[in-house]
Scaffold this motif. Structure first.
Motif, PDB file in Angstrom:
ATOM      1  N   ILE A 158       0.852  -1.185   0.000  1.00  0.00           N
ATOM      2  CA  ILE A 158       0.000   0.000   0.000  1.00  0.00           C
ATOM      3  C   ILE A 158       0.890   1.238   0.000  1.00  0.00           C
ATOM      4  N   VAL A 159       0.746   2.069  -1.022  1.00  0.00           N
ATOM      5  CA  VAL A 159       1.491   3.326  -1.096  1.00  0.00           C
ATOM      6  C   VAL A 159       0.498   4.463  -1.303  1.00  0.00           C
ATOM      7  N   GLN A 160       0.484   5.373  -0.358  1.00  0.00           N
ATOM      8  CA  GLN A 160      -0.336   6.576  -0.459  1.00  0.00           C
ATOM      9  C   GLN A 160       0.584   7.745  -0.785  1.00  0.00           C
ATOM     10  N   ILE A 161       0.322   8.434  -1.899  1.00  0.00           N
ATOM     11  CA  ILE A 161       1.085   9.630  -2.241  1.00  0.00           C
ATOM     12  C   ILE A 161       0.484  10.813  -1.487  1.00  0.00           C
ATOM     13  N   GLY A 162       1.330  11.725  -1.003  1.00  0.00           N
ATOM     14  CA  GLY A 162       0.869  12.822  -0.148  1.00  0.00           C
ATOM     15  C   GLY A 162       0.155  13.924  -0.904  1.00  0.00           C
ATOM     16  N   SER A 163      -0.804  13.567  -1.733  1.00  0.00           N
ATOM     17  CA  SER A 163      -1.639  14.527  -2.475  1.00  0.00           C
ATOM     18  C   SER A 163      -2.987  14.597  -1.781  1.00  0.00           C
ATOM     19  N   GLN A 164      -3.066  15.382  -0.710  1.00  0.00           N
ATOM     20  CA  GLN A 164      -4.203  15.328   0.201  1.00  0.00           C
ATOM     21  C   GLN A 164      -5.501  15.853  -0.387  1.00  0.00           C
ATOM     22  N   ARG A 165      -5.447  16.544  -1.522  1.00  0.00           N
ATOM     23  CA  ARG A 165      -6.685  16.958  -2.164  1.00  0.00           C
ATOM     24  C   ARG A 165      -7.567  15.753  -2.474  1.00  0.00           C
ATOM     25  N   TRP A 251       4.596  22.483  -5.550  1.00  0.00           N
ATOM     26  CA  TRP A 251       3.261  23.065  -5.573  1.00  0.00           C
ATOM     27  C   TRP A 251       2.424  22.610  -6.755  1.00  0.00           C
ATOM     28  N   MET A 252       3.000  22.669  -7.943  1.00  0.00           N
ATOM     29  CA  MET A 252       2.237  22.243  -9.114  1.00  0.00           C
ATOM     30  C   MET A 252       1.753  20.804  -8.972  1.00  0.00           C
ATOM     31  N   SER A 253       2.561  19.944  -8.355  1.00  0.00           N
ATOM     32  CA  SER A 253       2.198  18.526  -8.238  1.00  0.00           C
ATOM     33  C   SER A 253       0.834  18.340  -7.601  1.00  0.00           C
ATOM     34  N   HIS A 254       0.495  19.175  -6.615  1.00  0.00           N
ATOM     35  CA  HIS A 254      -0.822  19.100  -5.986  1.00  0.00           C
ATOM     36  C   HIS A 254      -1.933  19.436  -6.973  1.00  0.00           C
ATOM     37  N   GLN A 255      -1.759  20.548  -7.666  1.00  0.00           N
ATOM     38  CA  GLN A 255      -2.852  21.073  -8.477  1.00  0.00           C
ATOM     39  C   GLN A 255      -3.004  20.331  -9.802  1.00  0.00           C
ATOM     40  N   ILE A 256      -1.901  19.943 -10.429  1.00  0.00           N
ATOM     41  CA  ILE A 256      -2.015  19.224 -11.698  1.00  0.00           C
ATOM     42  C   ILE A 256      -2.573  17.828 -11.461  1.00  0.00           C
ATOM     43  N   ASP A 257      -2.386  17.307 -10.271  1.00  0.00           N
ATOM     44  CA  ASP A 257      -2.950  15.992  -9.932  1.00  0.00           C
ATOM     45  C   ASP A 257      -4.471  16.003 -10.033  1.00  0.00           C
TER      46      ASP A 257
END
Length: 441
Positions: A158-165, A251-257
């Motif tokens: 189990i791998v959760q990426i830290g993209s909390q959105r 920062w972009m990694s959060h929003q482009i996700d």
């Protein structure tokens, strides 16, 4: 919604008992389902964002923090004292991950090390039999990105990426509304992340005292080119390529996700970028101002995404706005509205039908954009979802594929900025192409 019930439930799975010593083993006899967790990299992010939700949830879910691995002796000592005070119990410290995993007894790890290390540390963890909560960005090169995707898929961990959105109620509602077709085809997405913080990503007090003898510099570099010791690159890595892309990875990694999530698209068709160091001439190598333009989709289903970010003026703050011909979905205000949509008079003149969006409130908390977000509901829910999935073995809200896909977009952005070329993605080779050349560093 299924996700809402999913995040609230978690079937308990029995895990084998593992231990560091006879003393710790005797402590958990009869509690075979306890999940033993380690911290890989005692960072500000871990201290402020991972620990608060873990502390609130650990007892009820039978998780325990038992170990910490960090290359710097100061961080090991600080981390041990902090975690023991906040969480209770005894924290065993290790000088590196090799020592940590050789000791056995770890079921899961939080990874919040330098950006370029996330993929490599995740590979180490899953090969050692651990589930991971891996901070974003997942990877800063496609070589690392492909390697971590392969390792995780083969491991079954189990791998959760830290993209909390992906654990935010308002984002679930936005995804549902867009995918239902009620929004219409996306035509444009505007993303913004502006701050005016000279100290963001700087650690001058610590760089003045860090000595090479305090850490293992070669181990820090991992697969990056050989380099002389530099305390700024160790502690302020977000400012220096190839240790971090800076704005894209952070920062972009959060929003482009969210663009990938809402549309089901895996990567942009092409990317162009421009920017530079316009304000903070402090020796950094990564841009303090950046604009990136993406092309997504095909034909009449295509759309543009524009991402802008600056360190020199915070006006505008953080924005995520999706536009269709009928209006907008604004994740800054959590509103759906007909703003800018095609009006009936103009539609009639062209023999068309106007499909204006209704005015609706999206339920859910606004996402936090501070450096550390441990008390916001999205991060809390995201850590909780990971812990539940460690138990249930279900797919988490931000699985490895989400990290792989956001990394393609951020690597393309970094390549476009550094080469000045229009960048594309080779689907067959899974390589980022700057012109006719593979982008590596």
């Amino acid at each position: 919604m299924e996700r809402r019930s999913f995040i609230q439930k978690g079937a308990l799975a029995t895990l084998g008992t593992l231990a560091f010593s006879a003393k710790s083993y005797s402590k958990i006899i009869g509690a075979n389902d306890r999940v033993r967790v380690a911290c890989v990299g005692f960072s500000d992010r871990h201290r402020a964002s991972h620990v608060p939700p873990f502390k609130a949830l650990a007892k009820g879910m039978n998780f325990e923090m038992v170990a910490l691995s960090d290359l710097w002796n100061r961080r090991r000592d600080e981390g041990k004292a902090f975690l023991e005070k906040e969480l209770g119990g005894t924290i065993q410290t290790y000088r590196n991950n090799e020592e940590l995993y050789s000791a056995k007894g770890i079921d899961a790890v939080f990874i919040s090390t330098a950006d370029f290390q996330h993929a490599l540390h995740t590979i180490e963890a899953v090969k050692a039999g651990c589930d991971t909560y891996t901070e974003k960005p997942l990877a800063e090169t496609m070589e690392d990105n492909r390697a971590v995707l392969k390792a995780v898929k083969e491991s079954g961990k189990i791998v959760q990426i830290g993209s909390q959105r992906r654990s935010g109620e308002n984002y679930w509602a936005a995804e549902e509304f867009i995918k239902s077709g009620k929004f219409g085809d996306i035509k444009m997405v505007e993303l913004m992340w502006n701050v005016n913080q000279p100290g963001r990503w700087r650690r001058p007090e610590l760089t003045s005292i860090l000595k090479e003898s305090d850490i293992d510099w070669k181990r820090f570099l991992m697969n990056r080119p050989a380099d002389t010791f530099d305390p700024r690159k160790y502690l302020e890595y977000r400012l220096f390529w190839p240790y971090s892309s800076g704005i894209p990875g952070q920062w972009m990694s959060h929003q482009i996700d969210t663009v990938h999530w809402f549309t089901g698209l895996k990567h942009p068709n092409s990317v162009v970028a421009n920017g530079g160091i316009y304000q903070w001439n402090d020796g950094r190598k990564n841009a303090d101002t950046l604009t990136v333009v993406f092309d997504y989709g095909q034909g009449n289903k295509g759309f543009q995404v524009q991402f802008t970010s600056r360190f020199s003026n915070g006006a505008g703050g953080t924005k995520e706005i999706y536009y269709s011909n009928g209006g907008e979905l604004n994740l800054d205000t959590n509103m759906i509205s007909p703003n800018g949509g095609l009006q009936a008079r103009e539609a009639k003149a062209m023999g068309m039908q106007a499909n204006l969006l209704p005015t609706m409130k999206i339920e859910g908390a606004k996402v936090e954009s501070d450096a550390n977000t441990g008390n916001d509901p999205l991060t809390f829910n995201h850590v909780k979802n990971w812990m539940e999935c460690v138990r249930s073995r279900k797919t988490p809200n931000a699985p490895i594929e989400a990290g792989y896909q956001h990394s393609i977009a951020t690597i393309m952005s970094n390549a476009a900025y550094r080469t000045g070329q229009r960048v594309t993605f080779d689907e067959k080779t899974q390589e980022v192409m700057a012109g006719d050349k593979i982008f590596k560093y």
